[in-house]
Design a protein around this motif. Structure first.
Motif, PDB file in Angstrom:
ATOM      1  N   HIS A 140       0.903  -1.010   0.119  1.00  0.00           N
ATOM      2  CA  HIS A 140      -0.016   0.004   0.040  1.00  0.00           C
ATOM      3  C   HIS A 140       0.936   1.269   0.061  1.00  0.00           C
ATOM      4  O   HIS A 140       1.354   1.886   0.964  1.00  0.00           O
ATOM      5  CB  HIS A 140      -0.915   0.009   1.256  1.00  0.00           C
ATOM      6  N   PRO A 141       1.123   1.738  -1.102  1.00  0.00           N
ATOM      7  CA  PRO A 141       2.164   3.002  -1.167  1.00  0.00           C
ATOM      8  C   PRO A 141       1.222   4.222  -0.777  1.00  0.00           C
ATOM      9  O   PRO A 141       0.017   4.293  -0.848  1.00  0.00           O
ATOM     10  CB  PRO A 141       2.382   3.065  -2.660  1.00  0.00           C
ATOM     11  N   PHE A 142       2.007   4.959  -0.004  1.00  0.00           N
ATOM     12  CA  PHE A 142       1.433   6.160   0.850  1.00  0.00           C
ATOM     13  C   PHE A 142       0.805   7.115  -0.569  1.00  0.00           C
ATOM     14  O   PHE A 142       1.476   7.541  -1.364  1.00  0.00           O
ATOM     15  CB  PHE A 142       2.415   6.672   1.726  1.00  0.00           C
ATOM     16  N   ARG A 143      -0.481   7.641  -0.234  1.00  0.00           N
ATOM     17  CA  ARG A 143      -0.759   8.704  -1.040  1.00  0.00           C
ATOM     18  C   ARG A 143      -1.897   9.704  -0.353  1.00  0.00           C
ATOM     19  O   ARG A 143      -2.040   9.437   0.875  1.00  0.00           O
ATOM     20  CB  ARG A 143      -1.472   8.405  -2.273  1.00  0.00           C
ATOM     21  N   LEU A 144      -1.958  10.818  -0.816  1.00  0.00           N
ATOM     22  CA  LEU A 144      -3.061  11.906  -0.456  1.00  0.00           C
ATOM     23  C   LEU A 144      -4.450  11.558  -0.744  1.00  0.00           C
ATOM     24  O   LEU A 144      -4.372  11.092  -1.979  1.00  0.00           O
ATOM     25  CB  LEU A 144      -2.298  13.149  -0.703  1.00  0.00           C
ATOM     26  N   ILE A 145      -5.177  11.730  -0.154  1.00  0.00           N
ATOM     27  CA  ILE A 145      -6.757  11.266  -0.603  1.00  0.00           C
ATOM     28  C   ILE A 145      -7.576  12.388  -0.429  1.00  0.00           C
ATOM     29  O   ILE A 145      -7.498  13.144   0.875  1.00  0.00           O
ATOM     30  CB  ILE A 145      -6.893  10.002   0.515  1.00  0.00           C
TER      31      ILE A 145
END
Length: 662
Positions: free
Chosen positions: A31-36
């Motif tokens: 689960h690569p980090f991302r902005l949501i």
């Protein structure tokens, strides 16, 4: 939102789920980090529907949600900051800063965050079985002793990763390690969570502490914090010791039982009860499962973690190793006649056998274990297709001994997949032989983070195949010859190999082919032991009619009389440790002198060890660390096998050296 994240050194851009796919084969982790975006959060939680709340804490509420990722549905845990929360933005920022950069199978993955006006939201992988605390103290879940041990081991590995392996230059002190922050996957894999109080701490700090007022949870907090104001990695170790007692006794870290005037801490309670009958300490559910020796070792480990002097506590690498050996000891005891337990009347009649006892010598590899039932038999045609008919374009230059090819397959079935759609594997070709059978039957039974994982096999009339997990960073031999590796990394690689050996030797498995080309390196340069074609299991000594192995790494005693023993592996390890120190091959070009001869001469004459240290290291090492490793290596290559240390002693020495001279 992007500016906030960038200010904490996190490289990410706002993205929809379709633009940043979450796949099981992602090299960055599942689960690569991302902005949501907030709209996506609202959709996932049905606008924060109360029926989806799965937990509440000082931070706020936690919701179970469903997020769309490409064509798949991902179940997540969504933690929403309460505007009235006393924890507030500081802990939120710490959590983002820490977890967005951490990737380990025993650390809960932070999938992303949402920052929109007053909303601050964190999105994690969903842990379906909740917290260890809930199972121990609320649900009354039946937890066997082996399951409890493995949960402790998982949690210990997560904490060890934080302390020592996040990066070369820094580690992380958790500061709020407790059973509520150990979450359980559907498979019962344990993962450490909640990093709101965590602090980064340089690994090279001699004092290794953060000066700050004490924060954490009563019952788990190191008493030394209140005396000195120092929060150290050993503070986490103290908390881990409390967890061990909690798991053993099924008693809360702080509790008030019937008849007690004031709440009492678990540690204080344990101190008053430990001299009494064990029946008063151990959870009644598991009393009949624990072997006497295992219980004694477990309690000793807990007491060491809880030592009043932080400097006397073990580091988490040592804790993990002890737990691994303890689990193997319990497994071994379970196979002994009578199934001894600490409460059995057979205890005195069936004493635990001494590790020093030697079994009768036998001829050539006799007693292979049955193949692992989870090991997959794969169609030869499928592997032939996955490797493009064993194309030279797919060949892995000799990272593995033999003819080895890269292939891409479906994770669950090992059926061929499109390149990079599934998982990468390594396919090794063999002619039908005893070596193939030995590797398949022995390696197929093993499960250890420092041993290459055998995924499957295939039989064919004229050829046999073995399928391994893929190691992207070549072998130690290749990497060592082509790259300059720091002393820190070299030592960690040797510690990884030592862990693998200690595991094997506890199971009475002799590797028989220890050499640099059999040490494989994953993406983090962690060592995994492979090359099990010469491995034997059963008695501690084997007499072989044909001596095999790599020149220079073979035990001279084995070469002269054919006796392959556990100490033969120690000799090979010693040569590899010397190679790590000197950077040289086994044979010197000048004076036809071997590396072992040179090292022994320096050790005997007490000459300066600096003269043979790899010049590529320049001065970027602790001379004391290298010198102590050199002394250990010389003991390992002693001509007399009886003078060589055991694998457990080797591992303990290396971990102590690593802890002392960072």
């Amino acid at each position: 939102m992007a500016s906030f994240v960038t200010s904490y050194g996190i490289e990410s851009e706002p993205a929809t789920s379709s633009s940043v796919p979450v796949t099981s084969s992602s090299v960055q982790g599942p689960h690569p980090f991302r902005l949501i975006e907030l709209s996506e959060i609202r959709k996932a939680t049905e606008n924060f529907d109360e029926s989806l709340v799965i937990g509440k804490g000082g931070f706020g509420k936690v919701y179970k949600g469903n997020m769309i990722n490409g064509e798949s549905l991902l179940v997540v845990a969504i933690k929403r900051l309460d505007s009235e929360s006393r924890q507030g933005a500081a802990e939120f920022e710490t959590e983002v800063k820490m977890l967005s950069t951490l990737r380990h199978r025993n650390i809960v993955s932070l999938i992303g965050c949402c920052i929109h006006e007053q909303e601050k939201i964190l999105v994690y992988e969903y842990m379906s079985k909740g917290s260890l605390y809930d199972h121990l103290h609320k649900r009354g879940t039946s937890l066997s002793w082996p399951r409890r041990l493995n949960i402790c081991l998982d949690a210990g590995r997560g904490l060890s990763y934080l302390h020592n392996h996040v990066a070369v230059d820094y580690g992380v002190i958790h500061r709020d390690f407790k059973s509520e922050n150990i979450l359980l996957h559907e498979s019962w894999t344990a993962k450490v969570s909640d990093f709101g109080l965590s602090k980064a701490c340089p690994t090279n700090m001699l004092s290794d502490y953060v000066s700050e007022s004490g924060k954490g949870t009563f019952g788990y907090m190191d008493p030394n914090i209140f005396r000195s104001g120092k929060i150290t990695r050993k503070s986490d170790v103290f908390a881990f010791g409390v967890l061990l007692l909690e798991v053993l006794c099924r008693r809360r870290a702080v509790s008030k039982n019937l008849g007690e005037q004031e709440p009492q801490g678990l540690v204080a309670w344990f101190q008053t009860k430990k001299e009494e009958n064990l029946d008063h300490i151990v959870d009644s559910e598991i009393r009949s499962e624990i072997h006497r020796k295992c219980l004694e070792q477990f309690i000793r480990l807990a007491e060491n973690c809880l030592h009043d002097k932080p400097e006397e506590r073990p580091n988490m690498d040592m804790v993990v190793t002890t737990l691994e050996l303890l689990i193997f000891s319990q497994e071994k005891a379970n196979t002994q006649a009578g199934g001894k337990t600490i409460f059995s009347r057979l205890v005195d009649r069936l004493p635990f056998p001494s590790r020093g006892e030697k079994s009768e010598m036998i001829e050539v590899r006799a007693h292979f274990q049955s193949p692992n039932p989870t090991l997959k038999e794969v169609k030869f045609a499928d592997l032939k297709k996955a490797t493009k008919n064993f194309s030279m374009d797919m060949r892995i230059p000799p990272t593995y001994v033999g003819r080895v090819f890269l292939a891409w397959v479906e994770q669950n079935t090992l059926a061929p997949s499109k390149e990079r759609d599934g998982i990468a594997i390594a396919v090794k070709r063999h002619i039908p032989s005893a070596k193939w059978l030995a590797e398949k039957n022995i390696l197929g039974q093993l499960a250890h983070p420092n041993i290459i994982k055998l995924l499957g096999y295939s039989n064919n009339e004229n050829e046999n195949l073995l399928v391994y997990e893929y190691m992207p960073n070549k072998s130690f031999l290749e990497f060592f010859c082509t790259e300059t590796i720091s002393w820190e990394i070299r030592l960690l690689i040797m510690i990884g190999v030592a862990r693998a050996l200690a595991y094997l030797h506890l199971k009475n498995i002799i590797h028989g082919g220890l050499e640099p080309s059999h040490i494989l390196l994953d993406e983090d340069l962690s060592a995994k032991l492979g090359g099990f074609g010469l491995a034997t299991n059963g008695p501690e000594t084997h007499v072989l009619t044909e001596v095999e192995g790599r020149r220079g790494y073979m035990d001279p005693n084995y070469q002269s009389n054919g006796q392959l023993t556990l100490k033969s592996d120690i000799y090979g390890f010693g040569v590899m440790l010397l190679k790590s120190i000197t950077g040289r091959s086994f044979f010197f070009l000048h004076e036809n002198q071997t590396l072992v001869d040179c090292a022994t001469g320096i050790h005997t004459n007490r000459r300066n060890v600096k003269e043979i240290i790899d010049p590529r290291l320049e001065d970027n090492y602790s001379l004391q660390s290298v010198s102590e490793c050199f002394s250990l290596a010389v003991r390992c290559v002693s001509n007399n096998p009886a003078d060589r240390p055991s694998s457990e002693e080797v591992l303990q020495n290396l971990e102590q050296i690593h802890a002392l001279y960072k």
